[in-house]
Design a protein around this motif. Structure first.
Motif, mmCIF file in Angstrom:
data_model
loop_
_atom_site.group_PDB
_atom_site.id
_atom_site.type_symbol
_atom_site.label_atom_id
_atom_site.label_comp_id
_atom_site.label_asym_id
_atom_site.label_seq_id
_atom_site.Cartn_x
_atom_site.Cartn_y
_atom_site.Cartn_z
ATOM 1 N N GLN A 164 0.845 -1.204 0.000
ATOM 2 C CA GLN A 164 0.000 0.000 0.000
ATOM 3 C C GLN A 164 0.876 1.247 0.000
ATOM 4 N N LEU A 168 1.377 4.883 -2.141
ATOM 5 C CA LEU A 168 1.330 6.194 -1.502
ATOM 6 C C LEU A 168 2.642 6.947 -1.716
ATOM 7 N N PHE A 175 -1.252 11.248 1.984
ATOM 8 C CA PHE A 175 -2.628 10.795 1.823
ATOM 9 C C PHE A 175 -3.405 10.781 3.138
ATOM 10 N N TYR A 176 -2.815 10.270 4.209
ATOM 11 C CA TYR A 176 -3.539 10.121 5.467
ATOM 12 C C TYR A 176 -3.695 11.430 6.233
ATOM 13 N N ILE A 205 -4.335 10.671 -4.202
ATOM 14 C CA ILE A 205 -4.991 9.368 -4.332
ATOM 15 C C ILE A 205 -6.501 9.554 -4.353
ATOM 16 N N LYS A 240 -10.382 6.945 4.915
ATOM 17 C CA LYS A 240 -9.190 6.896 4.078
ATOM 18 C C LYS A 240 -8.929 5.469 3.586
ATOM 19 N N GLN A 241 -9.210 4.479 4.435
ATOM 20 C CA GLN A 241 -8.995 3.092 4.039
ATOM 21 C C GLN A 241 -9.928 2.693 2.896
ATOM 22 N N LEU A 244 -8.599 4.370 -0.333
ATOM 23 C CA LEU A 244 -7.414 3.687 -0.859
ATOM 24 C C LEU A 244 -7.794 2.345 -1.461
ATOM 25 N N TYR A 247 -9.308 3.010 -4.807
ATOM 26 C CA TYR A 247 -8.283 3.427 -5.758
ATOM 27 C C TYR A 247 -7.521 2.219 -6.304
#
Length: 831
Positions: A164, A168, A175-176, A205, A240-241, A244, A247
């Motif tokens: 992952q 990123l 991203f986070y 992302i 966010k999870q 991702l 994506y």
């Protein structure tokens, strides 16, 4: 009066004080008290007048201030400023500046708030779901489907944590912590691309997920603004999870793989959960350039770019502290994780992969679609490819290979390749291709559409056409003289070549310092006609002719016929005898210009594209343009018929129809061609040898058991086998008669022509054709400029090597597939 009454008053001015009144020693003004009283009155008047002036000025100032206040109440913006003069009148006050700034910021905030409040997250775009592109044959039947099932969504937990972070690190390290949009990142990406640095994505992302899932790929400001607003808003509805995960499952990675699970399987034959950091770094790299990096296992250029991008991802992983410097060095030392060979879906096996690749390239060239958009599926693509003719061409190549090539027992036969293209001369439609052994066998390059194989003497017809159209400067300072196929030039081996100024061309590699043009044999041809030189593929007359005509004229003739400038070699003598490297498609198209009487049609492979029930524009049949006079094209065709009747192309007589064509072979037998046509069909066949472990083409000496491999042999065999099947059931058509050209001019030094040598050819000798079936009535018919007989020749099936290779060619012994057998008097770059 007593004395004490004359003492100074205690209220008098102190000593030294000035009253403005002259006084005596006793303090009394000179002249007595009367003078003093007068002086006092004068002083008081001046004081009163001064006070009055000050009061008037104050009143005026107050009036101006009052006017300014009144003016301010009347105007919304005090600009130009009231009560100010000169430059100060035009300088805005700090209140005006600050107020304007606050108003502007407030407006932006309000506009942003309105846009944010009114933005809604749409439903997922159906195009993000698994779809297929459907390709159709020319008859409307389905040829292939592509991309229908190669997507398997996975949970984020099934993707290793460090994999992952590969993504990123490559795309969006913040991203986070970012709100879904990274302005600095976009500006940084623009800067890196502008300065030639590493290619980076300007989107987060989240933005890429929004674009893939909810929007489209349009490069417009409106779409970008919507992307930003949805990206900001979606953070309130998705974690966010989840973003991702979406994506990773919606990205396109090349090789028809959508989603990280499909990518892991197609590149490394493992599941996503089994990917390691190094493999994940490569897969993350493919997101930027999937159509190039997907070939990193076979294409050196793609592998070099993939390795550079992979190194960049690992370096970023160390910089953001997801791996240590020591771990980074460990992965680098282990080497680039080369992807496994690509195994496409069954629908792309055989020639289908090349056909769909050719059609897809044509679609992209005639629309704004990118390869990523096209690969997302949902398009119905109707092609010009004829299923029966494609199968016939492939079968003819296979039959030739079975007859002549035995790579298991003869090393010379290894890595031999064939490329071929067949075109309808009346329209430019590509009806058949042979691109190689097949995608399913690991051969990705389309030999029919690839450049890099010199065409040899198949280029000579363009020399002749240019000479017919422009004439030749045979002596310095003289105008161009008319040239015909009967014009004579020196055909001896090793002659020096002169330019239009009469200067002999230099050659630093020759002991004499001059260029001595070679033929394949030392035959003393003497002065021969251009027709004879074409039949026997003699080099020296056409190199000298090209110099007399001029490089620019010959190049222009080739370009107008349909070749591309990028495939033509520089201005060297070898240019006139085929050092250029056009593709088989382009050579077939250029010969089709001769076939269609000088009308050039751009080759095309797609007739219609439908998406979402709407037909896309840009796929109308290309219009023909006049490339040369019909007399020029028909004269070249007449000469090329004699190549088949009397010269190096006699093996093509096995077709049993009128044929015009030309053989071509290059130095050291690194390539061999045959390009021929009938009034209905033009086909080019190339043959070459390319070892993937070595640079450049290798000599084909010994291939198939032949001491020398000429275009007259195996390439002509492929051509004849294919054309026999492709024209089966079609009427026999004749070429137009040769036009009357009048007297041509010989090169200086040629013997005086005899009347028979210069007489124009009025009627070509017809190529023998098979008789019409018994009890079949024949009648003349017409198509375009052709004349035909509605009789179908007897089908020729089961052509054998003996039938194609027996007999003689141009009065010389034909080569036999046995090393050490007699070899013909063919010319270098010729047969």
């Amino acid at each position: 009066m007593s004395e004490h009454r004359r003492r100074p008053s205690g209220r008098s001015a102190p000593p030294g004080a000035s009253s403005g009144i002259p006084s005596g020693s006793d303090g009394v003004p000179d002249g007595g008290r009367a003078a003093a009283r007068r002086a006092a009155r004068a002083q008081g008047g001046r004081t009163r007048r001064a006070a009055g002036t000050r009061r008037t000025d104050a009143r005026r100032t107050d009036a101006r201030r009052t006017d300014a206040r009144r003016s301010g109440r009347r105007r919304l913006i005090d600009y130009p400023r009231a009560g100010r003069r000169g430059v100060r009148r035009w300088l805005p006050s700090w209140k005006l500046v600050s107020g304007t700034f606050l108003l502007f910021v407030g407006g932006l905030v309000g506009l942003f708030g309105y846009a944010y409040a009114t933005t809604t997250i749409p439903g997922a775009n159906p195009s993000t779901q698994a779809q297929s592109n459907t390709y159709y044959w020319s008859d409307g039947s389905v040829m292939a489907t592509q991309g229908s099932t190669n997507r398997q969504n996975v949970d984020l937990a099934q993707v290793p944590k460090l994999v992952q972070w590969d993504f990123l690190a490559a795309e969006n390290a913040t991203f986070y912590s970012d709100p879904g949009v990274d302005t600095q990142g976009m500006l940084r990406a623009v800067y890196h691309m502008a300065t030639g640095g590493e290619v980076q994505s300007g989107s987060t992302i989240t933005q890429q997920f929004v674009k893939n899932t909810y929007l489209n790929q349009d490069q417009s400001v409106g779409r970008k603004l919507r992307e930003i607003m949805i990206s900001l808003k979606i953070g309130g509805q998705m974690s966010k999870q989840e973003i991702l995960q979406g994506y990773l499952n919606t990205c396109y990675y090349g090789r028809d793989a959508y989603g990280i699970e499909a990518a892991a399987r197609t590149y490394y034959h493992v599941h996503a959960v089994q990917l390691n950091v190094s493999q994940g770094a490569f897969i993350a790299a493919t997101v930027n350039e999937p159509s190039l990096l997907m070939h990193a296992d076979t294409d050196p250029q793609a592998k070099a770019q993939a390795k550079a991008r992979w190194t960049y991802v690992l370096d970023r992983m160390a910089k953001i502290h997801q791996i240590t410097d020591a771990q980074e060095q460990h992965y680098l030392a282990a080497g680039f994780p080369t992807p496994k060979p690509y195994t496409p879906s069954a629908g792309m096996s055989g020639q289908t992969g090349y056909l769909t690749q050719t059609a897809a390239k044509y679609v992209e060239a005639h629309t704004s679609l990118t390869d990523q958009q096209l690969e997302r599926g949902g398009y119905q693509i109707y092609t010009t490819f004829d299923k029966k003719r494609v199968n016939a061409l492939s079968a003819s190549v296979t039959a030739m290979e079975h007859r002549h090539l035995d790579p298991k027992h003869r090393s010379a036969d290894k890595n031999v390749q064939v490329g071929a293209a067949s075109i309808d001369p009346s329209s430019g439609a590509i009806v058949a291709l042979y691109g190689g052994a097949g995608w399913n066998k690991g051969h990705w390059t389309d030999n029919a559409d690839a450049t890099g194989v010199p065409v040899g003497s198949t280029f000579k017809p363009f020399d002749l056409a240019a000479a017919l159209d422009h004439g030749a400067v045979l002596a310095p300072g003289q105008p161009a003289s008319p040239i015909t196929p009967a014009s004579k030039f020196d055909g001896d081996d090793g002659i020096t070549i002169k330019n239009q100024q009469g200067q002999e061309l230099p050659d630093p590699n020759d002991p004499t310092g001059l260029l001595h043009q070679r033929n394949d044999v030392s035959t003393k041809w003497g002065y021969i006609t251009l027709r004879k030189a074409m039949e026997e593929s003699v080099n020296t007359p056409y190199v000298q002719l090209g110099e007399y005509v001029g490089y620019d004229n010959v190049e222009s003739e080739a370009l107008k016929a349909g070749l591309l400038r990028t495939s033509l070699q520089y201005d060297t003598p070898g240019f006139y005898i085929g050092t250029s490297t056009p593709s088989a498609i382009r050579m077939a198209d250029a010969y089709a210009t001769f076939d269609d009487g000088g009308i050039q049609h751009e080759p095309y492979s797609v007739t219609k594209v439908v998406a979402d029930g709407r037909q896309l524009s840009g796929f109308a049949k290309p219009k023909g343009t006049t490339a040369m006079p019909s007399s020029t094209a028909d004269t070249v065709t007449d000469v090329l018929q004699d190549v088949v009747k009397h010269g190096t192309g006699t093996h093509a007589q096995a077709l049993g129809r009128p044929v015009a064509g030309k053989t071509g072979t290059t130095d050291d037998y690194k390539s061999a061609w045959f390009i021929g046509y009938t009034p209905q069909l033009t086909t080019a066949v190339s043959m070459f040898k390319e070892d993937p472990k070595k640079a450049g083409l290798q000599s084909m000496q010994g291939v198939g058991g032949y001491a020398k491999v000429f275009g007259a042999d195996m390439p002509t065999e492929v051509w004849t086998g294919y054309m026999t099947a492709a024209l089966r059931g079609q009427p026999v058509q004749q070429f137009p008669p040769a036009p009357q050209l009048g007297q041509g001019t010989d090169e200086y030094g040629a013997p005086s022509p005899t009347p028979s040598a210069t007489a124009p050819r009025s009627t070509p000798t017809a190529t023998p054709t098979a008789p019409a079936p018994r009890n079949h009535t024949t009648a003349p018919c017409h198509r375009h400029r052709r004349h035909c007989v509605s009789a179908s020749p007897t089908d020729t099936t089961g052509t054998t090597a003996g039938g194609l290779l027996g007999g003689t060619t141009g009065g010389t012994t034909s080569p036999s597939p046995t090393t050490g057998s007699p070899t013909p008097a063919f010319t270098r770059g010729g047969p």
